[in-house]
Design an enzyme around this catalytic site. Sequence first.
Site, mmCIF file in Angstrom:
data_model
loop_
_atom_site.group_PDB
_atom_site.id
_atom_site.type_symbol
_atom_site.label_atom_id
_atom_site.label_comp_id
_atom_site.label_asym_id
_atom_site.label_seq_id
_atom_site.Cartn_x
_atom_site.Cartn_y
_atom_site.Cartn_z
ATOM 1 N N GLY A 34 -10.442 43.781 -7.531
ATOM 2 C CA GLY A 34 -11.070 44.437 -8.673
ATOM 3 C C GLY A 34 -10.185 44.337 -9.889
ATOM 4 N N ASP A 146 -7.943 61.159 -13.977
ATOM 5 C CA ASP A 146 -9.117 60.295 -13.956
ATOM 6 C C ASP A 146 -9.799 60.283 -12.591
ATOM 7 O OD1 ASP A 146 -10.988 58.602 -14.962
ATOM 8 O OD2 ASP A 146 -9.709 56.846 -15.080
#
Lengths: 328, 246
Positions: A34, A146
């Site tokens: 990713g 996050d």
Amino acid sequence: MMMNSMKSQFNVTKGTCIDGKWHKNRYLIEKELGYGANGVVYLARLKGTLVALKMSDNGLSVTSEVNVLKSFSKVQGSTLGPSLLDVDDWKTSQGKTYSFYVMEYIHGPDLLKFIESNGSSWTIVLILQLLNDLDQLHRAGWVFGDLKPENLIVTGPPPKIRCIDVGGTTMKGRAIKEFTEFYDRGYWGLGSRKADPAYDLFATAMIFINCAYPSRFNKDSGGLDQLRGRVKQSKLLQPYEQVIVGALKGRYQSALEMKRALLDEMSALQTKKNTKTVTRNAKAANQSAPIRSRSRQHKKSKGGFKETVMLILVISCLYFFYIYGQLV
Amino acid sequence: MKTGTLKQILLITDGCSNQGEDPIAMAALAKEQGISVNVIGVMENDVIDDQGLKEIEGIAMSGGGVSQVVYAKQLSQTVQMVTRKAMTQTLQGVVNRELTQILGNKQTTIEDLPPDQRGEVMEVVDELGETVEVEVLILIDTSASMKHKLPTVKEALFDLSLSLNARSGQNRFSLFVFPGKKNDVEKMLDWTPKLESLTSIFSKLSTGGITPTGPAIREALTYFNKKRSLRNLLSRDDDEFYEESI
């Protein structure tokens, strides 16, 4: 400096060897896992073991994340983030130097995919697991920042929630480093971006809501009313409305407090269900009676078979004695 | 290490300048005065052409700042990220300079250190980023094509204020638009720690055909200077300027 996503920025393909400049480890790239704003993550092999390798052309964001991972390892018993294995630089054949770090490869579907394929009954379990891990992190003086389903991976078996991106982790009291709007308290106008445990708990509540609305939704009127409305409309969330709204309002000072509140809500729900089941059982009692009597009959016939065998045995025994007597 | 004030210009635009000085040169001028220039290009349905894109990148590069082109709906997230990123970038420049001083005459950057020591230096950068005083002068292009994007811009600015005010260091913002009614640039909001005081500012905008980006940057610089001289009167001697960035 132009910021853009890092996709295919490094000329790294399957079979590329990444040689560490400082620690001399050799990593064999398997594939890309990713990419994000801060770098690309590859699946790699070190002497046969699979590891995750994150590379960035911004050496300082690497360093920053490594610092966080190191502090994670100091949090005793916490298994939320991946463990750090190596930090190094890689000099390409073109003479460019990229920083990278190597961590444990956490394998599994992300939170929403896992729930989609394994059923929504897992939602509350994983939320509770997450709260447990967050509590340990908060105790060590950190706030995750996050938090979002894309960053949460469910490994196993047994299923265990883990976090793969620690870039947003911030020291308590500082300004949150990284966030994603949907899970951000500030975006919804429900508080500041100062790192405190309640910031993570807000995000956790939003993740919970996200589980019921996998495609998310946009802010309209904004604020608490819109979110509360969404919670009320969902069968999954509605029983936990009080806790979710509480977390959105910042009522809980610690993850443990929120976890307890969720557990209380669950046990209250269970007692309600149980009383319902008891009355249902009483109603059903008459219906189940014939079944029970039938099974008793069944037992009787089995006993009869044994009796017959005994009788035959006894008679044949007597007959044997009789024959014996006749012969003698 | 002394923490001075970080000075930034944040330029929000949607295309090319068409009047006055070259904005790239003006950005270089800003950099010379220790002010970094960040640029955000806002798109909606239109796409910024090559020339506009080149200018946006050029301004940020010569201004020692960060640039990014985004769709209007991503603006909030981008504005705060670009500002933070530029802050870190400038602070890294300062730390690199200090390192060179400490470690002798050889040019040393954080990247030249072994990974373990790098971590410790990064802690210092993080700490500075949390506590340093920041001044952001926001410069908004209000030419005709920007008109319907302005509500989004306003929202993004509130969001920026929210992000920066979560730090323990002081912040000051000021807001200018260009072209102004009479001049190239018009002041909308004087230096203030609270961007929220910006309420109906955008309603009084007039939108014209010209985009004097270069002159706007040049004039914006004078507002930093004005303020500096004012503050010198108050004999603040810790006003160190960061004149170097990566």
